[in-house]
Motif scaffolding. Structure first.
Motif, PDB file in Angstrom:
ATOM      1  N   LEU A  92      23.655   4.381   0.970  1.00 19.57           N
ATOM      2  CA  LEU A  92      24.817   5.235   0.734  1.00 19.57           C
ATOM      3  C   LEU A  92      24.598   5.985  -0.582  1.00 19.57           C
ATOM      4  O   LEU A  92      24.213   5.386  -1.598  1.00 19.57           O
ATOM      5  N   LEU A  93      24.799   7.289  -0.540  1.00 18.47           N
ATOM      6  CA  LEU A  93      24.708   8.090  -1.763  1.00 18.47           C
ATOM      7  C   LEU A  93      26.076   8.081  -2.450  1.00 18.47           C
ATOM      8  O   LEU A  93      27.070   8.563  -1.897  1.00 18.47           O
ATOM      9  N   LEU A  94      26.100   7.513  -3.653  1.00 20.73           N
ATOM     10  CA  LEU A  94      27.363   7.336  -4.370  1.00 20.73           C
ATOM     11  C   LEU A  94      27.319   8.056  -5.703  1.00 20.73           C
ATOM     12  O   LEU A  94      26.246   8.244  -6.305  1.00 20.73           O
ATOM     13  N   HIS A  95      28.511   8.433  -6.145  1.00 23.56           N
ATOM     14  CA  HIS A  95      28.679   9.042  -7.472  1.00 23.56           C
ATOM     15  C   HIS A  95      29.651   8.165  -8.255  1.00 23.56           C
ATOM     16  O   HIS A  95      30.809   8.012  -7.878  1.00 23.56           O
ATOM     17  N   LYS A 131      27.202   9.126 -13.104  1.00 24.76           N
ATOM     18  CA  LYS A 131      25.854   8.859 -12.580  1.00 24.76           C
ATOM     19  C   LYS A 131      25.866   8.824 -11.058  1.00 24.76           C
ATOM     20  O   LYS A 131      26.878   8.490 -10.442  1.00 24.76           O
ATOM     21  N   ASP A 132      24.734   9.176 -10.477  1.00 20.53           N
ATOM     22  CA  ASP A 132      24.544   9.062  -9.028  1.00 20.53           C
ATOM     23  C   ASP A 132      23.783   7.777  -8.726  1.00 20.53           C
ATOM     24  O   ASP A 132      22.887   7.366  -9.496  1.00 20.53           O
ATOM     25  N   LYS A 140      32.986  -1.971  -9.381  1.00 21.05           N
ATOM     26  CA  LYS A 140      32.953  -0.636  -9.965  1.00 21.05           C
ATOM     27  C   LYS A 140      33.294   0.373  -8.871  1.00 21.05           C
ATOM     28  O   LYS A 140      32.861   0.244  -7.725  1.00 21.05           O
ATOM     29  N   SER A 141      34.068   1.396  -9.273  1.00 25.12           N
ATOM     30  CA  SER A 141      34.491   2.408  -8.311  1.00 25.12           C
ATOM     31  C   SER A 141      33.430   3.504  -8.191  1.00 25.12           C
ATOM     32  O   SER A 141      32.788   3.880  -9.182  1.00 25.12           O
ATOM     33  N   ALA A 142      33.233   4.019  -6.948  1.00 23.81           N
ATOM     34  CA  ALA A 142      32.273   5.096  -6.697  1.00 23.81           C
ATOM     35  C   ALA A 142      32.813   5.981  -5.582  1.00 23.81           C
ATOM     36  O   ALA A 142      33.732   5.598  -4.842  1.00 23.81           O
ATOM     37  N   GLU A 143      32.182   7.153  -5.461  1.00 22.03           N
ATOM     38  CA  GLU A 143      32.633   8.140  -4.479  1.00 22.03           C
ATOM     39  C   GLU A 143      31.450   8.531  -3.594  1.00 22.03           C
ATOM     40  O   GLU A 143      30.334   8.764  -4.098  1.00 22.03           O
TER      41      GLU A 143
END
Length: 1828
Positions: A38-41, A46-47, A23-26
């Motif tokens: 790591l804080l991802l969005h 969703k965070d 799954k892709s996250a930022e």
């Protein structure tokens, strides 16, 4: 830079996901070393807090930039890892609908479960000859690479296609074979491919089965070798099978099935031919019911059985053999139902008369008792004795199953052998390409011996694949001189050692099988003891002691030990086999023959390699006594041997890898299941390839590409002349860690992630530049806006101040004006008041004075009236009486006239209602209107008369009043008398009272008369108004009708014009289609001619017989006849037999309509031949009768008799000759009565045409000669006959003496020729006069007929006009008159033109005849003495005089014809002729030679010259057909020769532009229209050859010059590419550019102009060239994803504009060439327009009208951003486009037909060059030609 530095805010990463795999996250926060979270969005909004692994602290995978997503090659990705590969495949598959992707040397193919239009012949042609990296990924690209390497490296190739069942392996293999069949050019390629594909239903039915994962799982592998000869054409194929899962015959797991063929048999059991098999439902057999799933949803086993039988028939397996196969298969099913009953623990028995065994023995043809015995017993042989031992029930069951498996395996091998026999070729094989179709890695819930073997094979293939990849990587590094460091990649040799090494799993298994008490459990314990805790790849399950786990390269697999030993032993008792060998069923023993008898002839390859051994492995030698040993080999041992042989085969070839991926298990089209895809990617080795690439330097750039892409990161001072050094300097500044890159010889090597880093720097630099540009632009816009507002404010102030000033000035003017107005207004008011008062006073005074005057006047007037009344009373009384009388009379007259008028009116009304009235009113409505107008005028006149009468009455009244006044005056004078006569007052008063009464009565009568007059006047006015209204209505109706007629005429005209335009367009399209079809037939005919020549030459060489010289035939009658002709009639008849013996398969299939027309034509020719024969017989009879009459006559003169006898002999000989030829024709036609004999081009047909032509010509000539002879004899008789009978003998003696003298001198023949020419001339004149008189009579008859028709038409029109209303009748008559006059005018003009033509023609003939007569007279006068002139005036001798002036003809001897053709055609060099001499000189010379032959009336010479010319041109083009100058030169000369034949043919249509001198040079004796058709066909063939030549020259330039080369440098950046490097877009040395194309176009154009080619033909050639450029460019654009970008669209439009500029420079814009580029222009525009909103979609649909829907969608799918600032086309936008274009009816074909050739036309182009002015240069070597 460090990898951790890339994990900054907004960086995108991949995290594991149980559902979507990845799954892709930022990132929401920069990562710092030491962070655990790591804080991802996430993308769904969703965070997430992602915790790192505390042990490894491995960061999640970075995501590639969007610009790199969707790449053709996975190795082009900067970050090479599993989620990047999966995402790239998904984007290409779902968004772009692309199923093929490169992964280094591997082609990944995803099954779309949908038919795609990407496998047509046009796609094959597009990929043919292309480099693998230059086109988008495709199975054709892999096939082309294999084919090219086979031809280039002289090395055999292999294409390894692997994947799960249902992934598309067979389809991929099929398309690869189709590609080879198409590009190899073999004549039998389709047959080979069809046979190979026809084997698929058979092999699937006997080798495929349902598993838990796939309903059609392939349980065997196959390797198909496609053989090629030395010219690399397909000659045959050979299929090898291996790894057959025999255990499936006797055992199936839950939810699985046996092989399909068993269920197909059960489903077809009710067929009549299958009743003998005694089959039933699949559930009734043990071998088909174990899986519990006998049916497959959506599959009809009965239909599949029909397909299987049909395939067997196609492959040559007869019905008897098919039934034999089905008997054996049914016997296997019945064998599975055989049951055993235990006697004790060591023996068993079969129930008596056991039905399954009885059926088995009946089907197999073996003895029941013998088979029953050996199923329960076995023979044991020792060194001393042999004895029989009973076996237990379990052993018997296993033996039964082993026998069933053995029979099935033998049957499988037998079927494969027969398939190979069908694919076998007798031609020696030079090389081959093998296609390996093998299943991939397998893991199920229960994995047994079969899965173990399959995964073992995949381990070996994976090892070979890894070594090959590793080898290629090493070669690339060494080639670029990069320091080689050992790459750590997964080596599965330990796993292979675990399986096959000494004391490995297979070795222990074979050892356990040899143990008497060996079991699966003991074998498992040995495995644990040997490998557990000693080999890291071997594990033991926690909860089981009968299983083991192996760590394969793809995954861990747990194998169940149960059944391994039994399956490995595969024990088959020899006694059971011997029973089967003794079968009465002939086919069964064939299955168990020795190898040398059983193996197919095709199993041994021509190269001497040992073929792959099938399962079970057969012995290589058939020595006696070896069978028992051979049966002791275990299955594992056999499998290992076959696998080693397979690997040897693959290692001896160059491998190419195709990995097929199954996107989902439900066969949904374009649906991607990430879990299934990842599982297969791991199993097929794709991820391992990625890992190997990522371990080294996966990204590779040439220095030029790197410089072009990252030029933006360099400063001006960094750019040096040496690009390599420039790149080194820049990289040292950008990437500080030198280990991240290496500089090779021609490339720069980057480690994983560095390209992404460079792309980030480039994007940041471009973003900063964009921000700077935006800042500058916005500041400039705001400054511009401020200055504009300032100027506007100043302007507004100026206008406001001016307005205020004008308002003040206006106020001052108004104030002054108001003062002035007030002054004048006050003065005006006072003056007006004064005037009113003064006027009132004057009015009062005038009224008062008038009142007084009127009173005085009234008094005087009363007195005066009294006097007048008294004076006029008596006169009034008399007049009153007279008036009454007159009024009574007038009243009576009025009443009578009114009665008569009413009667007339009634009569007129009756007439108006009658038909006669309408007939009288045919003159027209205008006459009626004129009558009404006249009637109105008459009524006006009557009214005026009445008014005059009233005026007269008033005058009379006034005169009477005046008289009365006079009387009053007299009465006043006689007042005194009145006083005297007072007595009479009373009487007078009484009379006055009477007079008053009479006056009142008169007034009343006057009033009544006036009333009647007013009434009559009103009636008259009303009638006039009514008539006017009717007239106006009629006029309106007339105008309406006229308007309606005009509108109808206009509508009809427009309708007719539209229909005419539509019909014209349709006719033009039909004409072009027919012309294209005809020219394609010509092209095919020429190809077949060349093929025939080649075959003939090969046959001549093979027979070693010297090839005779070709003789040419006359090609006048058919443009499609063979080029081989014959010089004599005897040669024709002799050559009929060998030409008719050509094999029928070489004939081209004819069009049936054309065939029927030609048959009809042959019938007509036969009728004409019969008529000619009858006429010939009649002429012969006439000749015989005339001969008999002449014999009966007394002898006249010796000379006359000699002439007659001479001519009779000649005529008789000629007639006999013609008769013999006609008999030969009859014989040829009677012997050859087949349709093909009478077909065009057949020998009988050609002989018929030629002989009939010669017969007709000879008959005409002989007829003329007979007439000439008779007239000559009569004229001589009249000339010599004396006036006196006494001189008869003397004159005859003199005549005989003269004749004898002429004989002695040899002058008799010359005299006869002269007389014949003279008489022939007179005869032709008489014939022409006769024809002219007949034409005149016919014309007069035609005029009479036309006059009759005109008369009838006039009568019809008159009858029609009488039925029309008057108004329409007038219009129709006028229209008819106009039409008649127009037709007469046209007829007169036509007659005038005909008369002018006749006059010109007669003048021309008169000149020719006068010239010939003059020549004859001069020749006679020069050769006859004066004495002869006096004595013999009628015996001219025809000696032609020499021409003093050149007449535009060239004379040559017949024997010099070959020399003429050789010097003028065969050995002529176009370059010298084109530069130094006039264009078309060979054509002019040839035509002038034809003119001379025509002048001599020598048809043989004309035919021979034209035939030699045509054949020589064909020979030159065949020899030098690849030279553009040669083909262009002869195309120009052929067209010029054709135009000359037209220009000087004498036909009116071709003589319009000729001069009078040119008209004199027209052909006089022969009509060469048929040869013109032959030359036209030859010109078409030359044009098509010219197109092919220029296409071959242009094709290598087009893609490079139009697409790849950057004409505008710096516009399009080069994207990162993978292992498959594309052609560089930079113009290196040897690379074609747009300038190369333009230079080549200039060269073509200059050559054609130098050769004098017609301008219209040049336009057609240019149009064809531009079509080729546009089609090839667009096709490559549609097949190259990297070319579909905004910048490339700009490049294409610029290149197209350069081509258009070239057209303008050459004045060729009206050639239609620009229109052929319209699809390419629209594709370039499509790349550049916006692609977001619905308005954009509407604009695209309206703009791209020259592109098909498939092409538009393909371009949108392929659109790829080159920079991050561009956006991809969304899927919804593409669907919107598809919805809008769904109603468009266009071709579903994706690519344009680049081989299409427009139909060519040759417009007539007369030459202004005078033939007499042409000089023949000495350089041509034509000194033997004389000018005439």
């Amino acid at each position: 830079m460090a990898a951790s530095e890339l994990y900054t805010k907004f960086a995108r990463v991949w995290i594991p996901d149980p559902e979507e795999v990845w799954k892709s996250a930022e990132l929401l926060k920069d990562y710092k070393p030491g962070d655990k979270v790591l804080l991802l969005h996430l993308e769904e909004g969703k965070d997430l807090e992602y915790r790192l692994d505390p042990k490894t602290k491995e960061l999640p995978h970075l995501r590639n930039p969007d610009i790199l997503v969707g790449e053709n090659d996975l190795t082009a990705l900067s970050y090479l890892h599993e989620p990047a590969v999966l995402h790239n495949l998904r984007v290409r598959f779902i968004d772009s609908k692309l199923i093929y992707t490169y992964c280094g040397i591997v082609l990944v193919a995803i099954n779309p479960y949908e038919q795609l239009p990407i496998y047509g012949e046009d796609i094959i042609n597009a990929y043919s000859g292309q480099n693998m990296g230059d086109m988008d990924p495709h199975i054709f690209a892999v096939a082309e690479e294999a084919y090219k390497q086979m031809a280039r490296d002289e090395r055999n190739q292999s294409i390894i296609v692997s994947g799960e069942s249902g992934a598309g392996k067979t389809v991929s293999a099929k398309y690869a074979m189709r590609y080879f069949a198409t590009v190899s050019g073999s004549a039998s390629e389709a047959n080979v491919e069809e046979k190979v594909l026809a084997s698929n239903p058979i092999m699937e039915s006997i080798g495929n089965a349902k598993t838990t994962r796939n309903d059609n799982s392939s349980r065997f592998g196959k390797y198909i070798e496609i053989g090629f000869d030395k010219r690399y054409r397909i000659i045959g194929a050979n299929m090898r099978t291996y790894l057959l899962e025999k255990s499936r015959v006797v055992f199936q797991a839950e939810e699985e099935r046996n092989y399909h063929i068993f269920y197909q048999l059960c489903a077809s059991a009710k067929l009549p031919e299958f009743k003998m098999l005694r089959l039933g439902n699949a559930d009734s057999f043990h071998y088909t019911k174990q899986g519990g799933s006998p049916m497959i949803e959506g599959v009809d086993d009965a239909k599949e059985m029909a397909h299987t039988r049909q395939a067997c028939t196609l492959l040559g397996i007869s019905e008897s053999y098919q039934m034999g196969i089905f008997r054996i298969l049914a016997g296997i099913l019945h064998l599975g139902n055989v049951g055993f009953a235990s006697r004790d623990s060591d023996s068993c028995t079969i129930p008596p008369k056991h039905e399954p065994l009885i059926i088995f023995c009946d089907l197999m043809g073996v003895d029941y008792e013998e088979m029953c015995h050996w199923l329960c017993h076995r023979k044991l042989a020792t060194t001393t004795e042999t004895y029989i031992k009973p076996i237990s029930k379990l052993q018997a069951t296993n033996a039964r199953d082993a026998l069933a498996k053995h029979i099935y395996a033998k049957l499988f091998s037998w079927i494969v052998d027969h398939v190979n026999q069908a694919l076998h070729s007798a031609v020696k094989q030079h090389s081959f390409i093998g296609v390996l179709d093998i299943y991939g890695f397998e893991t199920f819930e229960i994995n047994s011996f079969e899965q173990f073997c399959i995964n073992y094979a995949n381990e070996k293939l994976q090892q070979q694949f890894n070594m090959h990849v590793f080898k290629l990587e090493q070669e690339e590094y060494m080639k670029e001189q990069i320091p080689w460091t050992l790459i750590d990649f997964y080596d599965n040799q330990p796993c292979i050692n675990l399986i096959e090494s000494k004391l490995g799993i297979l070795d222990l298994l074979d050892e356990e099988c040899k143990m008497p008490k060996g079991t699966d459990d003991t074998w498992a314990q040995k495995l644990y003891n040997t490998h557990l805790n000693k080999c890291a790849l071997f594990e033991k399950p926690r909860m089981s002691n009968k299983a083991f786990i192996i760590k394969h390269f793809a995954d861990k697999v747990e194998y169940q030990c149960e059944g391994f030993l039994e399956k490995n032993k595969d024990t088959v008792f020899e006694e059971q086999i011997n029973v089967l060998k003794s079968s009465k069923f002939k086919m069964l023993p064939e299955l168990f023959q020795d190898d040398e008898k059983a193996i197919s002839p095709t199993s041994a390859t021509s190269s001497g390699r040992t073929p792959l051994t099938r399962v079970p492995v057969k012995p290589t030698k058939g020595r006696p006594g070896q069978t028992a040993k051979e049966h002791k080999k275990t299955v594992g041992h056999q499998f290992r041997n076959s696998l080693h042989l397979l690997m040897e085969t693959l290692n001896a070839t160059t491998p190419h890898y195709v990995r097929c991926i199954k996107p989902n298990d439900f066969k949904f089209p374009f649906t991607f299941d990430e879990k299934r895809a990842v599982q297969q990617l791991r199993a097929c080795g794709v991820l391992e390839t990625i890992r190997i690439s990522a371990a080294g330097f996966p990204s590779r750039w040439t220095y030029q590409e790197f410089f072009s892409r990252y030029r933006v990161l360099m400063k001006q001072k960094d750019v040096l002349g040496d690009r390599k050094q420039t790149c080194k300097n820049v990289l040292e500044k950008l990437i500080l860690d030198k280990d991240k890159y290496q500089f090779g010889k021609t490339k720069i090597f980057f480690r994983a992630g560095q390209v992404a880093y460079l792309e980030k720097l480039r994007a940041d630099k471009l973003r900063a530049a964009c921000i700077r540009i935006q800042k500058t632009i916005r500041g400039w816009l705001l400054r511009k806006k401020y200055l504009c507002m300032q100027r506007a404010a100043i302007t507004v102030q100026r206008y406001v101040r001016g307005y205020q000033a004008r308002c003040y000035a206006k106020f001052l003017r108004r104030t002054k004006a108001a003062t002035t107005i007030q002054k004048y207004w006050r003065m005006y008011v006072v003056r007006r008041r004064y005037k009113i008062r003064r006027a009132a006073t004057i009015v009062l005074q005038s009224y008062l004075r008038g009142y007084l005057a009127r009173n005085r006047y009234r008094k005087i007037l009363r007195e005066h009236k009294a006097v007048i009344i008294q004076k006029r009373v008596r006169g009034w009384l008399a007049r009153t009486h007279y008036k009454r009388t007159m009024q009574a009379i007038i009243y009576l007259q009025c009443c009578f006239r009114r009665m008569m008028a009413k009667r007339e009116l009634k009569k007129l009304k009756i007439e108006a209602r009658s038909v006669e009235r309408y007939k009288k009113l045919h003159i027209g409505m205008e006459n009626k209107i004129m009558q009404l107008q006249r009637k109105v005028d008459e009524q006006n006149k009557d009214y005026k008369c009445l008014m005059e009468k009233l005026t007269n009455l008033e005058g009379v009244y006034n005169s009477e009043t005046e008289k009365l006044r006079n009387d009053v005056e007299r009465l006043q004078l006689s007042e005194e008398e009145a006083k005297v006569a007072t007595g009479r007052v009373l009487s007078l008063q009484e009379e006055i009272a009477k007079l008053r009464k009479d006056l009142e009565q008169t007034r009343s009568e006057k009033k009544s008369i006036e009333e009647r007059a007013d009434k009559y006047k009103q009636e008259t006015e009303q009638l006039v108004s009514t008539l006017k209204e009717e007239n106006s209505l009629l006029k309106q109706e007339k105008e309406t009708l006229n308007h309606l007629i005009v509108e109808q005429a206009k509508e009809m005209t427009e309708t007719m014009e539209r229909k005419l335009i539509e019909e014209t367009k349709q006719l033009e399209l039909d004409l072009n289609d027919e012309r294209l079809r005809y020219q394609n037939l010509l092209n095919e005919f020429s190809r077949l001619e060349e093929r025939y020549d080649d075959l003939k030459e090969e046959m001549t060489l093979m027979l070693n017989v010297p090839k005779p010289g070709h003789k040419r035939t006359d090609s006048t009658h058919s443009s499609n006849e063979s080029e081989y002709t014959f010089s004599s009639e005897f040669a024709e008849t002799e050559d009929i037999a060998p030409r008719t013996e050509e094999p029928s398969e070489k004939k081209v299939p004819l069009d049936m309509s054309l065939f029927l027309k030609l048959q009809k034509r042959v019938t007509e020719l036969e009728q004409e031949k019969q008529i000619m024969q009858d006429e010939l017989d009649r002429k012969e009879e006439q000749m015989f009768r005339s001969k008999a009459k002449e014999e009966e006559r007394p002898p006249i003169r010796g000379a006359e008799l000699e002439y007659e006898s001479l001519k009779r002999q000649e005529l008789e000989s000629e007639n006999k000759k013609l008769k013999n030829e006609l008999n030969e024709l009859r014989k040829a036609l009677s012997e050859k009565s087949a349709p093909e004999v009478t077909a065009p081009g057949a020998p009988a047909y050609r002989v018929l045409m030629e002989q009939l032509t010669s017969v007709s010509e000879e008959l005409d000539v002989r007829k003329e000669e007979v007439l000439i002879l008779r007239s000559q004899l009569v004229s001589q008789k009249e000339a010599i006959q004396p006036k006196d009978d006494k001189n008869t003998m003397t004159d005859s003696t003199i005549l005989l003496e003269d004749v004898q003298k002429m004989k002695d001198k040899g002058e008799i023949a010359q005299a006869y020729i002269g007389l014949k020419e003279t008489n022939r001339l007179l005869e032709s004149q008489l014939q022409s006069q006769k024809r002219s008189h007949e034409n005149e009579a016919e014309a007069l008859r035609g005029e009479i007929q036309s006059l009759k028709e005109e008369n009838n038409r006039q009568q019809q029109l008159l009858a029609q006009n009488l039925q029309l209303p008057p108004e329409a009748r007038i219009e129709a008559s006028l229209q008819h008159e106009i039409t008649r006059l127009t037709n007469e005018n046209l007829d007169l003009m036509e007659q005038l033109e005909k008369q002018d033509k006749t006059v010109r023609k007669l003048k021309k003939q008169l000149k020719v005849f006068a010239k010939k007569i003059g020549e004859l007279e001069v020749g006679q006068m020069e050769n006859i003495s004066p004495g002869q002139i006096i004595d013999e005036p009628i015996r001219p001798v025809n000696i032609p005089r020499k021409e003093k002036d050149f007449q535009g003809m060239l004379e040559y001897k017949r024997e010099d014809e070959q020399k003429l053709v050789k010097n003028l055609i065969l050995e002529l060099k176009p370059r010298g002729v084109a530069v130094n001499l006039i264009p078309g000189l060979p054509a002019y010379i040839l035509f002038m030679c034809v003119r001379h032959a025509d002048y001599l009336n020598d048809d043989q010479k004309v035919r021979s010259l034209l035939t030699s010319t045509i054949n020589s041109i064909k020979k030159v083009l065949k020899k030098r057909g690849d030279d553009f100058e040669t083909v262009s030169f002869w195309l120009s000369n052929t067209c010029r020769f054709l135009h000359c034949l037209k220009q000087y043919s004498g036909e009116e249509g071709f003589m319009k532009h000729n001069t009078s001198r040119q008209n004199e040079h027209c052909l006089t004796n022969f009509d060469l229209a048929e040869y013109r058709q032959v030359l036209s066909d030859l010109a078409i063939q030359i044009y098509q050859q010219l197109v092919r030549v220029l296409e071959n020259i242009l094709q290598p330039m087009i893609v490079s010059g139009m697409l790849e080369h950057e004409t505008i440098q710096g516009v399009s950046g080069v994207k990162p590419t993978g292992l498959r490097k594309r052609t560089s877009s930079i113009a290196d040395e040897g690379t074609y550019t747009l300038d190369s194309i333009l230079r080549q176009l200039n060269s073509f154009h200059s050559v054609m102009c130098q050769h004098g080619m017609d301008p219209e033909l040049i336009k057609q050639v240019v149009k064809q060239m531009f079509y080729i450029v546009g089609a090839i460019t667009l096709n490559n654009l549609l097949l190259r994803k990297d070319m579909c970008s905004w910048s490339k669209g700009m490049q294409i439009r610029y290149n197209v504009s350069q081509l258009e500029e070239w057209l303008r420079d050459k004045n060729l814009m009206n050639s239609g060439a620009k229109e052929t580029l319209e699809p390419l222009i629209q594709a370039a525009q499509l790349l550049q327009v916006k692609k977001k909103t619905d308005d954009d979609a509407e604009a695209i649909c309206s703009m791209c009208n020259a592109l098909t829907t498939a092409q538009i969608v393909k371009v949108l799918n392929l659109y790829t951003p080159v920079n991050e600032f561009e956006e991809r086309v969304s899927v919804s936008f593409i669907r919107t486009i598809q919805m809008r274009l769904r109603d468009r009816k266009d071709s579903p074909q994706l690519l344009m037909d680049a081989k299409h050739i427009f139909p060519v036309t040759f417009p007539f182009n007369p030459s202004s060059l005078a033939l007499e002015t042409i000089q023949i240069p000495a350089s041509l070597g034509l000194g033997f030609i004389a000018r005439v």
